[in-house]
Design an enzyme around this catalytic site. Structure first.
Site, PDB file in Angstrom:
ATOM      1  CG  ASP A  31       6.676  47.725  42.644  1.00 17.94           C
ATOM      2  OD1 ASP A  31       5.865  48.639  42.393  1.00 17.94           O
ATOM      3  OD2 ASP A  31       7.416  47.752  43.669  1.00 17.94           O
ATOM      4  CE  LYS A 210       1.131  65.715  38.119  1.00 22.93           C
ATOM      5  NZ  LYS A 210      -0.309  65.357  38.243  1.00 22.93           N
ATOM      6  CE1 TYR A 257      -5.522  90.937  34.523  1.00 23.24           C
ATOM      7  CE2 TYR A 257      -7.378  89.495  34.944  1.00 23.24           C
ATOM      8  CZ  TYR A 257      -6.865  90.749  34.770  1.00 23.24           C
ATOM      9  OH  TYR A 257      -7.684  91.837  34.858  1.00 23.24           O
ATOM     10  N   GLY A 265      -0.928  96.477  38.104  1.00 24.28           N
ATOM     11  CA  GLY A 265      -1.091  97.832  38.635  1.00 24.28           C
ATOM     12  C   GLY A 265      -2.461  98.324  38.222  1.00 24.28           C
ATOM     13  CB  CYS A 268      -9.564  97.829  39.159  1.00 21.04           C
ATOM     14  SG  CYS A 268     -10.558  99.056  38.317  1.00 21.04           S
ATOM     15  NE  ARG A 331      -7.277 106.148  38.215  1.00 22.02           N
ATOM     16  CZ  ARG A 331      -8.585 105.941  38.123  1.00 22.02           C
ATOM     17  NH1 ARG A 331      -9.349 106.111  39.171  1.00 22.02           N
ATOM     18  NH2 ARG A 331      -9.111 105.546  36.993  1.00 22.02           N
TER      19      ARG A 331
HETATM   20  N1  NAD Z   1      -0.943  59.252  42.734  1.00 19.66           N
HETATM   21  C1  NAD Z   1      -1.311  60.127  41.834  1.00 19.66           C
HETATM   22  O1  NAD Z   1      -2.483  60.486  41.704  1.00 19.66           O
HETATM   23  C2  NAD Z   1      -0.315  60.700  40.877  1.00 19.66           C
HETATM   24  C3  NAD Z   1      -0.773  61.456  39.792  1.00 19.66           C
HETATM   25  C4  NAD Z   1       0.141  61.951  38.892  1.00 19.66           C
HETATM   26  C5  NAD Z   1       1.494  61.731  39.081  1.00 19.66           C
HETATM   27  N2  NAD Z   1       1.915  61.029  40.149  1.00 19.66           N
HETATM   28  C6  NAD Z   1       3.360  60.787  40.277  1.00 19.66           C
HETATM   29  O2  NAD Z   1       3.628  59.452  39.827  1.00 19.66           O
HETATM   30  C7  NAD Z   1       4.657  58.868  40.603  1.00 19.66           C
HETATM   31  C8  NAD Z   1       4.155  57.591  41.247  1.00 19.66           C
HETATM   32  O3  NAD Z   1       3.121  57.920  42.141  1.00 19.66           O
HETATM   33  P1  NAD Z   1       2.263  56.798  42.858  1.00 19.66           P
HETATM   34  O4  NAD Z   1       1.216  57.534  43.630  1.00 19.66           O
HETATM   35  O5  NAD Z   1       1.841  55.783  41.862  1.00 19.66           O
HETATM   36  O6  NAD Z   1       3.366  56.170  43.837  1.00 19.66           O
HETATM   37  P2  NAD Z   1       3.239  54.833  44.726  1.00 19.66           P
HETATM   38  O7  NAD Z   1       4.076  55.052  45.917  1.00 19.66           O
HETATM   39  O8  NAD Z   1       1.827  54.423  44.872  1.00 19.66           O
HETATM   40  O9  NAD Z   1       3.959  53.729  43.807  1.00 19.66           O
HETATM   41  C9  NAD Z   1       5.303  53.752  43.523  1.00 19.66           C
HETATM   42  C10 NAD Z   1       5.771  52.328  43.283  1.00 19.66           C
HETATM   43  O10 NAD Z   1       7.118  52.342  42.825  1.00 19.66           O
HETATM   44  C11 NAD Z   1       7.721  51.160  43.315  1.00 19.66           C
HETATM   45  N3  NAD Z   1       9.187  51.217  43.165  1.00 19.66           N
HETATM   46  C12 NAD Z   1      10.098  51.844  43.937  1.00 19.66           C
HETATM   47  N4  NAD Z   1      11.338  51.652  43.450  1.00 19.66           N
HETATM   48  C13 NAD Z   1      11.223  50.882  42.355  1.00 19.66           C
HETATM   49  C14 NAD Z   1      12.122  50.351  41.408  1.00 19.66           C
HETATM   50  N5  NAD Z   1      13.430  50.579  41.483  1.00 19.66           N
HETATM   51  N6  NAD Z   1      11.650  49.570  40.419  1.00 19.66           N
HETATM   52  C15 NAD Z   1      10.342  49.338  40.305  1.00 19.66           C
HETATM   53  N7  NAD Z   1       9.410  49.836  41.158  1.00 19.66           N
HETATM   54  C16 NAD Z   1       9.847  50.597  42.170  1.00 19.66           C
HETATM   55  C17 NAD Z   1       7.237  51.076  44.752  1.00 19.66           C
HETATM   56  O11 NAD Z   1       7.413  49.800  45.307  1.00 19.66           O
HETATM   57  C18 NAD Z   1       5.760  51.449  44.544  1.00 19.66           C
HETATM   58  O12 NAD Z   1       4.966  50.304  44.315  1.00 19.66           O
HETATM   59  C19 NAD Z   1       5.103  59.951  41.588  1.00 19.66           C
HETATM   60  O13 NAD Z   1       6.167  60.660  41.023  1.00 19.66           O
HETATM   61  C20 NAD Z   1       3.887  60.840  41.707  1.00 19.66           C
HETATM   62  O14 NAD Z   1       4.228  62.151  42.088  1.00 19.66           O
HETATM   63  C21 NAD Z   1       1.043  60.489  41.039  1.00 19.66           C
END
Ligand code: NAD
Length: 437
Positions: A31, A210, A257, A265, A268, A331
């Site tokens: 990270d 998603k 559906y 249509g 109902c 209808r």
């Molecule tokens: N939170 C959920 O329940 C959930 C569920 C399904 C999908 N998602 C998707 O998953 C993704 C992540 O969601 P999240 O909730 O874990 O986000 P989050 O914000 O909790 O975590 C994202 C992390 O990415 C890190 N980051 C940013 N740039 C970076 C880089 N260049 N290299 C490495 N790390 C980097 C940030 O510091 C942060 O820790 C999103 O696209 C979200 O839509 C989230």
């Protein structure tokens, strides 16, 4: 045992690291936030979430979990990188992939000097087409070839916060969108122990699912709440209503559906929806979702007419005029509105409807036909072949067993299919077009 790096140590990444280690894999977290790296490197989760402390600790104790802020270390020591980086909304609403692409760039730089195959898996929710953009970026930066030196896969995350560990270990299904067999097989081996169905799809399907899931979940909540608001006003227990609603797994909680195609249509759906909207309005209950359904349906009929105009046909045929196959019920038939719209555009029109032909021949419901569609009855022809012969564009609103052959035998006629015949022999023909699919 796979060797995996996880980029992004937030909700998705943190749970992923703990659960992948539980499945016996060696995982390195990465990270840009050093505090998150330090926590994972100490075997501590970066989020508050049920069960994650325990699962993370178990993996850490046996040496399967580590973390780094160096993409070089994360990528060079692993075979696959899961991207769980945030994709927040930009000001205009789109999902911003800036952070994700920054992670892709840093991975690509390492792939440049890597001699072994590397798989990049996008777990983040991303707009359709992001996989392809990421692959092109990696090729450009690394000088390596997709499918030969590396692969990009889309593998959306379905977990719900609050029960994310349980969801990860028992997913409703696992979706993988990837064009590389080697990568697909590798990911299959990772997910097979979870025992859920693994479905391989086109990358764009994996990317959009998603959005579709979460939008539908939002729709469910608002639909339930609007029903609740109406019921409350009428002194009806909405929970009894919705429990009953959910018990119908044939029509309500079911795939029924859910086939993109033509408008609804019939006698109902339009009538009762209007009736419910009247109940809401007369009780001063604002129901924006329920009150916009009819508008959406009308827009959809309009979309077909716009397509007819774009195609530029002057002679149009319609297969099926009743509101659905197997009935002579006209209808509120959306096909009638379509037919009227086609006539309104100045096109000539011929119509084939098996059930209206039977009704005419047997004089069943004839008075009703004369009352409802006196203007369309003269346009009805006896055989489906006649419609094709009379038309440069044929719109299919109900299935007919003769259609695939007619489509194959009449390449000069354009066929616009609103129901999807599901016939492989015609799906790729240039004179055949699916509407909304
Ligand atoms: N939170 C959920 O329940 C959930 C569920 C399904 C999908 N998602 C998707 O998953 C993704 C992540 O969601 P999240 O909730 O874990 O986000 P989050 O914000 O909790 O975590 C994202 C992390 O990415 C890190 N980051 C940013 N740039 C970076 C880089 N260049 N290299 C490495 N790390 C980097 C940030 O510091 C942060 O820790 C999103 O696209 C979200 O839509 C989230």
């Amino acid at each position: 045992m796979a060797s995996i790096s996880v980029f992004g140590l937030g909700y998705v990444g943190c749970v992923g690291i703990a659960c992948l280690a539980k499945l016996g894999h060696r995982v390195i977290g990465c990270d840009v936030d050093i505090n998150k790296v330090n926590r994972i490197a100490s075997g501590l989760p970066t989020i508050v979430e049920r069960d994650v402390d325990e699962v993370m600790h178990e993996g850490y104790k046996v040496g399967l979990i580590s973390a780094t802020s160096s993409p070089f270390e994360a990528v060079s020591k692993t075979d696959v990188s899961f991207l769980c980086v945030g994709t927040p909304n930009a000001a205009d609403g789109r999902l911003d992939t800036t952070y994700l692409m920054s992670a892709v760039r840093s991975i690509a730089e390492v792939i440049r000097s890597k001699s072994t195959f590397h798989i990049v898996v996008i777990r983040s929710t991303v707009p359709p087409g992001t996989n392809a953009v990421a692959a092109a970026l990696i090729e450009k930066i690394s000088g390596k070839r997709e499918g030969i030196n590396f692969a990009v896969a889309s593998n959306p995350e379905f977990l719900r916060e609050g029960m994310a560990v349980a969801d990860y270990l028992n997913p409703p299904l696992t979706v993988i969108g990837c064009e590389c067999r080697r990568a697909l097989d590798y990911l299959r081996r990772i997910y097979e122990p979870l025992g859920s169905e693994i479905i391989e799809v086109e990358p764009k399907v994996a990317e959009i699912i998603k959005f579709v899931n979460n939008s539908y979940h939002a729709l469910k909540v608002t639909f339930g709440n609007e029903i609740g608001a109406i019921c409350k006003k009428l002194d009806i227990d909405s929970h009894s209503v919705m429990e009953l609603f959910c018990k119908d797994t044939q029509l309500n909680i079911s795939p029924y559906y859910f086939k993109p195609g033509f408008a609804y249509g019939g006698s109902c759906l339009p009538k009762d929806l209007r009736g419910l909207n009247f109940l809401a309005e007369s009780n001063q209950v604002d129901v924006p979702v329920l009150s916009s359904i009819e508008c959406s349906n009308n827009v959809h009929i309009q979309r077909v007419l716009e397509r007819v105009q774009e195609i530029g046909a002057r002679s149009v045929g319609i297969i099926g005029l009743t509101f659905k196959a197997g009935t002579d019920d006209l209808r509120n038939s959306a096909a009638i509105r379509l037919a009227e719209g086609v006539l309104g555009k100045g096109c000539s029109l011929s119509i084939y409807d098996r059930y209206l032909n039977i009704a005419q021949d047997t004089e069943t419901n004839l008075r009703e036909l004369n009352r409802r569609i006196p203007h369309l009855l003269p346009l009805l022809v006896k055989n489906v072949e006649d419609v094709v012969e009379n038309s440069s564009l044929v719109i299919i609103t109900v299935r007919n067993p003769k259609m695939p052959e007619l489509i194959r035998d009449n390449p000069e006629v354009h066929f616009l299919d609103l129901v999807r015949l599901k016939d492989q022999s015609v799906e790729t023909l240039p004179n055949y077009e699916g509407f909304c699919w």
